[in-house]
Design an enzyme around this catalytic site. Sequence first.
Site, PDB file in Angstrom:
ATOM      1  N   ASP A 212     -40.135   4.043 -20.701  1.00  0.00           N
ATOM      2  CA  ASP A 212     -39.889   3.230 -19.721  1.00  0.00           C
ATOM      3  C   ASP A 212     -41.015   2.243 -19.602  1.00  0.00           C
ATOM      4  OD1 ASP A 212     -38.504   2.697 -17.349  1.00  0.00           O
ATOM      5  OD2 ASP A 212     -40.222   3.145 -16.396  1.00  0.00           O
ATOM      6  N   GLU A 271     -38.180   0.476 -24.046  1.00  0.00           N
ATOM      7  CA  GLU A 271     -37.724  -0.602 -22.982  1.00  0.00           C
ATOM      8  C   GLU A 271     -38.842  -1.604 -22.773  1.00  0.00           C
ATOM      9  OE1 GLU A 271     -36.295  -1.000 -18.393  1.00  0.00           O
ATOM     10  OE2 GLU A 271     -38.470  -0.223 -19.081  1.00  0.00           O
TER      11      GLU A 271
HETATM   12  C1  NOJ Z   1     -37.285   0.528 -15.777  1.00  0.00           C
HETATM   13  C2  NOJ Z   1     -36.018   1.521 -15.547  1.00  0.00           C
HETATM   14  O1  NOJ Z   1     -34.958   1.292 -16.219  1.00  0.00           O
HETATM   15  C3  NOJ Z   1     -35.843   1.165 -13.916  1.00  0.00           C
HETATM   16  O2  NOJ Z   1     -34.950   1.828 -13.677  1.00  0.00           O
HETATM   17  C4  NOJ Z   1     -37.205   1.401 -13.064  1.00  0.00           C
HETATM   18  O3  NOJ Z   1     -36.805   1.129 -11.938  1.00  0.00           O
HETATM   19  C5  NOJ Z   1     -38.319   0.739 -13.657  1.00  0.00           C
HETATM   20  N1  NOJ Z   1     -38.321   0.862 -15.066  1.00  0.00           N
HETATM   21  C6  NOJ Z   1     -39.553   1.502 -13.270  1.00  0.00           C
HETATM   22  O4  NOJ Z   1     -39.754   2.689 -13.650  1.00  0.00           O
END
Ligand code: NOJ
Length: 531
Positions: A212, A271
Amino acid sequence: MYPARPTSTWWRDAVIYEIYVRSFADADGDGLGDLAGIRSRLPALADLGVDAVWLTPFYPSPLADGGYDVADYQDVDPRLGTLADVDALLATAHDLGLRVLIDVVPNHTSVEHAWFRAAAAGGPGAPERERYLFRPGRGPGGDEPPNDWRSVFGGPAWTRLTEVDGSPGPWYLHLFDSSQPDLDWTREEVRAAFDDVLGFWLDRGVDGFRIDVAHGLAKDPALPDIGGRFARGAVAEEGHPHWDQDEVHDVYRRWRRVIDRYDGDRVFVAEAYLGSARRLARYLRPDELHTAFNFDLLLAPWDAEAFRAAVDDSIEHLAAVGATPTWVLSNHDMVRHLTRYGGGEIGTRRARAAALLLLALPGAAYLYQGEELGLPEVTGLPDDARQDPTFRRTKGREPGRDGCRVPIPWEGDVASYGFGPGAASWLPQPGEWAELSRAAQADDPTSMLWLYLEALRRRRDLLGGDEFAWLDAPPGVLAFARGDGFSCVVNLADDPVAWSPPSNTPTLALSSDPVDPAGPLAGATAVWWRS
Ligand code: NOJ
């Protein structure tokens, strides 16, 4: 023509299905999806033909951000199951031939995490505060935030702590919600703790991790004001003080050494919302991460040139570091692509064509639960049902991401459409979802589900290796070959175009809508041709 590379590892051309844990299947009927529900429905995903699943966070969490606010990285939220349920889920998945990726959330914890509780309770100067980014405020009385950084969810990226005695304390940084304090990744203690987190789950048998906010961990230590220099949001621009700082790469080199100690071809997927594939490639150098989401295609408008540029850019820059692209059209943070592409009949036609494009590109593909059912974004959620902090933090100006997170329909005519044993679902499902349920589509060759089943069943045999080359095509049309025996043609224009199949791939293998091989190619239609 891009050079062919050997596909030595499963994730190089895998199809990975994102399960948004709270919205996939609810075994105990409390309206919240859970691990036992997921496990019971895994056979449907094996039948769909995917290679792996990615589970969004299932850790104990106050759920201020759908579980991306983690209170304990080595346990399971009791509303979702137990560690034994994780073990059972892994065993069932592996028996079915499915790999399992889980989410790791290193940028921030929840305020409910033991570390943050200790930091808050510890008083001024407490060493526990050094794991986070606490700073004194500016201005008289320290009443102003330490700098002008903004939260991705709206509002300032700093919140002032109230000390135990009620007095105002220092401010802490949170790039997301105020309940998600950012960790200080310059601290060895933080780094070591996450080595343990990775090891804990690798020992249990997970096949990899989705990381993440992978581009957020390192911050410019001077914490400079941003001023008007960069757009607000999560997409990094070069030189930005809290996105894509060079020091993040130290973390991923270290993580690579951790995962490499395990057999079984485990994998990382980052991500990282970066401005360019060139920057993304830096995360994929041979001693760093294996893969990263390439969001350029997802962010591109429905336009042949924009799609082509996204594909070219990704393939070119990733190939330079020996990495493989991963493609994705939807996830739990984005408006579902059927709706982004116009919704209704045209959105459905385009989504069908996009599915064949996605699954024909070289590399891996990520599907988001429900896209194989043709689910649209749910736009009419009542305000009091909305859960996403974005809605609250922007005072309702931005609807937030709940519309793509509505629990998915499995079968039956009434809500919850088999999501759980009763009617309960934590976000209300639209009345018309009966006809979009998996069961309703299963025997219908014109359905979205059928298209995904066919494409996934045939993808591996048809596509062969990594080779990829664009073919000449009229404006509005994308056409490419994968080796000698396969080509994919997508008409992104709304009008039909004259098109004859390439001479070396004259046979129609699959099309997003009925096609006359001798006639023009209708608008918003994709075709797979084979030799
Ligand atoms: C990316 C995640 O996919 C999202 O859902 C989240 O709110 C943010 N990162 C913060 O962790």
